[in-house]
Design a protein around this motif. Structure first.
Motif, mmCIF file in Angstrom:
data_model
loop_
_atom_site.group_PDB
_atom_site.id
_atom_site.type_symbol
_atom_site.label_atom_id
_atom_site.label_comp_id
_atom_site.label_asym_id
_atom_site.label_seq_id
_atom_site.Cartn_x
_atom_site.Cartn_y
_atom_site.Cartn_z
ATOM 1 N N PRO A 15 -6.849 1.552 -10.001
ATOM 2 C CA PRO A 15 -6.461 0.802 -8.802
ATOM 3 C C PRO A 15 -5.298 -0.146 -9.092
ATOM 4 C CG PRO A 15 -8.831 0.775 -9.061
ATOM 5 C CD PRO A 15 -8.264 1.395 -10.299
ATOM 6 N N GLY A 16 -4.343 -0.157 -8.186
ATOM 7 C CA GLY A 16 -3.176 -1.011 -8.342
ATOM 8 C C GLY A 16 -1.988 -0.308 -8.952
ATOM 9 N N ASP A 17 -2.173 0.897 -9.484
ATOM 10 C CA ASP A 17 -1.061 1.647 -10.060
ATOM 11 C C ASP A 17 -0.207 2.241 -8.950
ATOM 12 O OD1 ASP A 17 -2.108 1.074 -12.523
ATOM 13 O OD2 ASP A 17 -2.848 3.096 -12.926
ATOM 14 N N VAL A 18 1.113 2.226 -9.159
ATOM 15 C CA VAL A 18 2.040 2.871 -8.233
ATOM 16 C C VAL A 18 2.317 4.253 -8.802
ATOM 17 C CG1 VAL A 18 4.322 2.775 -7.184
ATOM 18 C CG2 VAL A 18 3.058 0.665 -7.585
ATOM 19 N N ILE A 19 2.065 5.274 -7.983
ATOM 20 C CA ILE A 19 2.217 6.656 -8.443
ATOM 21 C C ILE A 19 3.153 7.418 -7.516
ATOM 22 C CG2 ILE A 19 -0.035 6.752 -9.555
ATOM 23 C CD1 ILE A 19 -0.994 8.340 -7.043
ATOM 24 N N GLU A 20 3.682 8.504 -8.020
ATOM 25 C CA GLU A 20 4.533 9.404 -7.245
ATOM 26 C C GLU A 20 3.822 10.763 -7.221
ATOM 27 O OE1 GLU A 20 7.976 10.036 -5.041
ATOM 28 O OE2 GLU A 20 7.673 8.203 -6.202
ATOM 29 N N VAL A 21 3.471 11.247 -6.023
ATOM 30 C CA VAL A 21 2.792 12.536 -5.871
ATOM 31 C C VAL A 21 3.511 13.362 -4.806
ATOM 32 C CG1 VAL A 21 0.520 11.664 -6.566
ATOM 33 C CG2 VAL A 21 1.161 11.614 -4.172
ATOM 34 N N ARG A 22 3.147 14.623 -4.720
ATOM 35 C CA ARG A 22 3.709 15.477 -3.667
ATOM 36 C C ARG A 22 3.226 15.004 -2.302
ATOM 37 N NH1 ARG A 22 5.449 21.070 -4.998
ATOM 38 N NH2 ARG A 22 5.934 20.977 -7.196
ATOM 39 N N ASP A 23 4.049 15.205 -1.304
ATOM 40 C CA ASP A 23 3.761 14.708 0.040
ATOM 41 C C ASP A 23 2.423 15.205 0.582
ATOM 42 O OD1 ASP A 23 6.152 13.390 -0.033
ATOM 43 O OD2 ASP A 23 7.224 14.801 1.244
ATOM 44 N N GLY A 24 2.132 16.477 0.453
ATOM 45 C CA GLY A 24 0.903 17.041 1.000
ATOM 46 C C GLY A 24 -0.340 16.484 0.335
ATOM 47 N N TYR A 25 -0.307 16.312 -0.976
ATOM 48 C CA TYR A 25 -1.448 15.768 -1.710
ATOM 49 C C TYR A 25 -1.733 14.340 -1.265
ATOM 50 C CZ TYR A 25 -4.365 14.513 -5.739
ATOM 51 O OH TYR A 25 -5.386 14.085 -6.554
ATOM 52 N N GLY A 26 -0.687 13.557 -1.136
ATOM 53 C CA GLY A 26 -0.867 12.176 -0.701
ATOM 54 C C GLY A 26 -1.306 12.083 0.752
#
Length: 148
Positions: A15-26
């Motif tokens: 919790p609190g981490d900034v992540i980059e994921v694919r649009d559909g997954y997010g």
């Protein structure tokens, strides 16, 4: 898509981490289930409060986590629930049920979000459950599910 995690997600972060994921997954999985929120400048300020809440719940040191793991290893947890024919339960045993059973057996206070049930517990018998106490320490609990 840039997101801020609100809960621990295996393989992504805490919790609190900034992540980059694919649009559909997010858009289709993380955000609707409450695992993450959309990253914005305003949401960036929420990260500090999320991290403070996580620090309050988390076991701070590896040594303390090992002590809790030793307590759990020697603990015998019994969970009474209703069952039908053949030992099948009405419903399933949840992580919150297990946390309550550990507390009732004079065990340590566990956060239900740290309890990982690999396969749903839907039958009477002994089941093995893992608990993430710290990023470096995992423990296993044998839970005896008996008919009430």
């Amino acid at each position: 898509m840039k997101l801020i995690l609100t809960q621990q997600v295996s393989g992504l972060g805490e919790p609190g981490d900034v992540i980059e994921v694919r649009d559909g997954y997010g858009r289709n999985y993380l955000v609707p289930r409450g695992f993450a929120i959309q990253w914005t400048r305003g949401a960036e300020r929420q990260i500090e409060s999320i991290k403070k809440a996580r620090a309050a719940r988390e076991i701070a040191t590896v040594e303390r986590a090992k002590e809790v793991a030793d307590q759990l290893k020697s603990l015998r947890v019994t969970l009474r629930t209703r069952a039908g024919k053949g030992g099948r339960l009405f419903g399933a045993v949840t992580a919150a049920d297990i946390a309550e059973a550990v507390r009732a057996a004079d065990g340590p206070e566990l956060d239900r979000r740290r309890i990982e049930i690999e396969n749903p517990i839907k039958t009477v018998g002994t089941h093995r459950v893992s608990v993430r106490l710290h990023s470096e320490v995992n423990a296993t609990i044998d839970v005896d599910v008996v008919e009430a």
